[in-house]
Scaffold this motif. Sequence first.
Motif, PDB file in Angstrom:
ATOM      1  N   ARG A  13       0.786  -1.223   0.000  1.00 32.96           N
ATOM      2  CA  ARG A  13       0.000   0.000   0.000  1.00 32.96           C
ATOM      3  C   ARG A  13       0.827   1.287   0.000  1.00 32.96           C
ATOM      4  N   PRO A  14       1.893   1.373   0.802  1.00 34.34           N
ATOM      5  CA  PRO A  14       2.624   2.652   0.836  1.00 34.34           C
ATOM      6  C   PRO A  14       3.203   3.088  -0.500  1.00 34.34           C
ATOM      7  N   VAL A  15       3.482   2.129  -1.399  1.00 34.54           N
ATOM      8  CA  VAL A  15       4.093   2.505  -2.677  1.00 34.54           C
ATOM      9  C   VAL A  15       3.106   2.455  -3.831  1.00 34.54           C
ATOM     10  N   ARG A  16       1.911   1.968  -3.580  1.00 35.37           N
ATOM     11  CA  ARG A  16       0.964   1.746  -4.669  1.00 35.37           C
ATOM     12  C   ARG A  16       0.469   3.054  -5.290  1.00 35.37           C
ATOM     13  N   THR A  17       0.085   4.011  -4.440  1.00 35.95           N
ATOM     14  CA  THR A  17      -0.484   5.255  -4.962  1.00 35.95           C
ATOM     15  C   THR A  17       0.490   5.991  -5.885  1.00 35.95           C
ATOM     16  N   PRO A  18       1.768   6.144  -5.510  1.00 35.13           N
ATOM     17  CA  PRO A  18       2.695   6.786  -6.451  1.00 35.13           C
ATOM     18  C   PRO A  18       2.793   6.062  -7.789  1.00 35.13           C
ATOM     19  N   ILE A  19       2.685   4.723  -7.757  1.00 38.97           N
ATOM     20  CA  ILE A  19       2.744   3.966  -9.015  1.00 38.97           C
ATOM     21  C   ILE A  19       1.533   4.296  -9.881  1.00 38.97           C
ATOM     22  N   VAL A  20       0.359   4.335  -9.255  1.00 40.39           N
ATOM     23  CA  VAL A  20      -0.867   4.634 -10.012  1.00 40.39           C
ATOM     24  C   VAL A  20      -0.739   5.996 -10.684  1.00 40.39           C
ATOM     25  N   LEU A  21      -0.326   6.995  -9.904  1.00 43.11           N
ATOM     26  CA  LEU A  21      -0.225   8.351 -10.442  1.00 43.11           C
ATOM     27  C   LEU A  21       0.828   8.438 -11.542  1.00 43.11           C
ATOM     28  N   ARG A  22       1.950   7.768 -11.333  1.00 42.44           N
ATOM     29  CA  ARG A  22       3.045   7.841 -12.307  1.00 42.44           C
ATOM     30  C   ARG A  22       2.692   7.107 -13.606  1.00 42.44           C
TER      31      ARG A  22
END
Length: 587
Positions: A415-424
């Motif tokens: 979860r902590p790294v998922r959101t940046p991946i989605v946005l990127r």
Amino acid sequence: MRKRIQIILAALLVFSMTACAKTPTAETEATALSGVQDGVYEGVGTGHGGEVNVEVEIKQEKITQVSVKEHQETAGISDKALETIPAAIVETQSLAVDTVSGATESSNAILEGAAAALTQAKANIEMLKTPQEIPDTPRETIEKEADIVVIGGGAAGLTAAIEVSADGANVILIEKTGSLGGSTALSEGRILAADSVLQREQGIEDSPELFADFMISMGDGLVNEDKLRLLAENSSANIDWLIAQGVSFSDEITTPNPAMKPNRGLIVEGKTGVNLIKPLEVRALEQGVEIMLETRGTHLIVNDGVIAGVQAEQKNADVTLNAPAVILATGGYDRNPELMQEYSPTYANARTNTGAGNTGDGLIMAREIGANIIGNDSAIAQILPYGGALGELFTYSGLFVSVKGERFMDESSPRPVRTPIVLRETGAPEFFIILDNAGESEGLNAALEDGSAYKADTLEALASLTGMDAERLTASVNRYNELAISGNDEDFGKAAELMSEVAAAPYYAVRCTMNTAGTFGGPQTNLKYEVLDTAGQAIPGLYAAGEVSTGDLINKEYPGSGTSIANCINSGRIAAASALAYGKTLK
């Protein structure tokens, strides 16, 4: 004979008068429950946690009892609503009653359930929902004296109040909502600590240095490293302190972030933040802390640049609290659209899972008197299912596709790294989880009902419902199935055991949107948690603790679940010690 006739006439007159007296007129005697039969009627409302079952008892055209029979509302947060809303309905014989601040969803669910029950009873619902005329009453004026005032009754505020009162100081804690706990009460009660007694009992070797280095590494050089090292160094003692206050922990120790080693995520017994808040509330009351609920701080009182107290307000009262020291523990500002746009614009349109009191009151009060405000366009943000499907899909089963229908990541990423991946990778703050009939569940059905999920017999129809490109979605599903069958995710490296074909209709798409669970912005503080002005000087008598003080503690990426509560306890204790020391210099 004449006497007999007189008696008959008199009897007829009495009968006529009695009959007239019992005949109601629509204008003067009809009520919302006129003609309603005695009995117990049932209705259902929808609250924060799901269905709320309500029973309404009616006798002689009066509501005699309202009872909440079953519910899944958050303990602690909903308690006052569950107690006061039914009583208010009975007292006023009306559904036009005030909701409980901080428990609006629970309050409205009870009212919805009561309305459904009364509809079944054939009561006049429109009349019951019509606000009653209440005579204007003059606002009361309340004035009190204290050594220290704490604004906010979450983990940080309660911690500060306990530490202040333990030293013998007179402390008043004000909380704008109707219950204590804030966002902590809504959490699972996780707290990070290094070299804690609980880790040592399980043979987990850890150190404050490792903990601090990890948090600093996530700050991109834009965080206060000394403050983070202080948090790490105090973390073990803070767990000891919580245990001494009566907080119990489970045996489970996890890591909220795979990059964080070793495991240092401690979890409160029962896996709910309520079990952290309740012991602190009990201890505060035992030590004589005066707690004023439904009391909102509005302005800081300043005399010649020095703090002198707080102006606050209640529903029917203006409150003045005179004190030489004030500790701001008001949480974040997720629920204030203007502050989100100003200090966290990337997340301004996100939904939030924080407490109802997170409207940035402390930030605003501090800013009004010249405090330096740190806002770095950050938030504890995740892109995830919202509503009914949240719990069951939090493990990220299924296939992830962008709003265009293209797969873009390993769905098992933490979860902590998922959101940046989605946005990127997608350029959008949302995506879809694609499931087939193997994913059917109560949570998924709830998501369908609230409109956050879609169902179709073909992928083409599913694309049409969601706005995805049908060809891209079909290609993504076919490729994912091919990789699942081969047992080798050549595209994104997802473990074979976590991949299952999406092959059997009906098909589902669960919309995942940006959600926040906190903000990183507020008045700047030093290592004593004194609030600093725009010239970098401490404002005498003003302190901040908890989420409102995290502007320089966390940058873009949240280190992991439990960081915020760890900071609440640490900063709450330090702010209290600093305020006490300051108070002693004035005597």
